[in-house]
Design a protein around this motif. Structure first.
Motif, PDB file in Angstrom:
ATOM      1  N   LEU A 186       0.838  -1.197   0.000  1.00 49.93           N
ATOM      2  CA  LEU A 186       0.000   0.000   0.000  1.00 49.93           C
ATOM      3  C   LEU A 186       0.874   1.249   0.000  1.00 49.93           C
ATOM      4  N   GLN A 195      -0.963   7.058   0.591  1.00 48.64           N
ATOM      5  CA  GLN A 195      -2.292   7.527   0.207  1.00 48.64           C
ATOM      6  C   GLN A 195      -3.330   6.411   0.314  1.00 48.64           C
ATOM      7  N   ASP A 196      -2.995   5.211  -0.170  1.00 45.63           N
ATOM      8  CA  ASP A 196      -3.915   4.072  -0.075  1.00 45.63           C
ATOM      9  C   ASP A 196      -4.215   3.738   1.383  1.00 45.63           C
ATOM     10  N   PHE A 197      -3.172   3.703   2.221  1.00 42.60           N
ATOM     11  CA  PHE A 197      -3.335   3.402   3.641  1.00 42.60           C
ATOM     12  C   PHE A 197      -4.262   4.427   4.293  1.00 42.60           C
ATOM     13  N   CYS A 198      -4.010   5.713   4.022  1.00 46.09           N
ATOM     14  CA  CYS A 198      -4.822   6.770   4.629  1.00 46.09           C
ATOM     15  C   CYS A 198      -6.280   6.686   4.185  1.00 46.09           C
ATOM     16  N   GLN A 199      -6.511   6.349   2.922  1.00 46.09           N
ATOM     17  CA  GLN A 199      -7.884   6.199   2.440  1.00 46.09           C
ATOM     18  C   GLN A 199      -8.580   5.039   3.125  1.00 46.09           C
ATOM     19  N   GLU A 200      -7.886   3.907   3.260  1.00 48.74           N
ATOM     20  CA  GLU A 200      -8.500   2.746   3.921  1.00 48.74           C
ATOM     21  C   GLU A 200      -8.809   3.027   5.385  1.00 48.74           C
ATOM     22  N   MET A 201      -7.924   3.771   6.046  1.00 47.60           N
ATOM     23  CA  MET A 201      -8.110   4.068   7.465  1.00 47.60           C
ATOM     24  C   MET A 201      -9.010   5.280   7.705  1.00 47.60           C
ATOM     25  N   GLY A 202      -9.195   6.104   6.679  1.00 49.25           N
ATOM     26  CA  GLY A 202     -10.003   7.320   6.829  1.00 49.25           C
ATOM     27  C   GLY A 202      -9.289   8.382   7.638  1.00 49.25           C
ATOM     28  N   ARG A 220       0.786  -5.336   2.776  1.00 50.28           N
ATOM     29  CA  ARG A 220      -0.596  -5.679   3.131  1.00 50.28           C
ATOM     30  C   ARG A 220      -0.633  -6.591   4.357  1.00 50.28           C
ATOM     31  N   TYR A 235       0.040  -4.539   7.401  1.00 48.36           N
ATOM     32  CA  TYR A 235      -1.141  -3.725   7.690  1.00 48.36           C
ATOM     33  C   TYR A 235      -2.192  -4.551   8.427  1.00 48.36           C
ATOM     34  N   GLU A 236      -2.456  -5.759   7.941  1.00 46.27           N
ATOM     35  CA  GLU A 236      -3.446  -6.629   8.578  1.00 46.27           C
ATOM     36  C   GLU A 236      -2.988  -7.087   9.957  1.00 46.27           C
TER      37      GLU A 236
END
Length: 94
Positions: free
Chosen positions: A40, A43-50, A80, A83-84
């Motif tokens: 990720l 930007q992808d991480f921040c989008q997934e986490m909000g 990934r 992250y999980e």
């Protein structure tokens, strides 16, 4: 008819050309194993986490963010699986 593509831990160990799941009952349909293994971006991480980018960098400074990879060009990526794993540790602590 082309084979169906699945995100799968079983397929990740296969050569890239052969990354098609052989155990679809245990997989999530819709992505290839290669895309499941893709790290990720911030930007992808921040989008997934909000969250905002600044919050991510605050977490990194406090060492509460997931472990990251720094690429030779200076960009940061999060695996990934890391992250999980990080999410699971938060769940257990709650």
């Amino acid at each position: 008819m082309s084979p169906r593509r699945f995100r799968c831990a079983f397929a990740e160990s296969a050569p890239i050309r052969a990354r098609v799941c052989r155990a679809p009952s245990r997989c999530i349909e819709g992505t290839t194993a290669l895309s499941a293994a893709k790290p990720l971006s911030v930007q992808d991480f921040c989008q997934e986490m909000g969250i905002s980018r600044s919050t991510f960098y605050e977490w990194r400074a406090k060492q509460t963010a997931p472990r990251c990879i720094k690429l030779p060009n200076g960009e940061i990526r999060i695996r990934r699986a890391e992250y999980e794993r990080w999410l699971n540790t938060l769940e257990e602590a709650a």
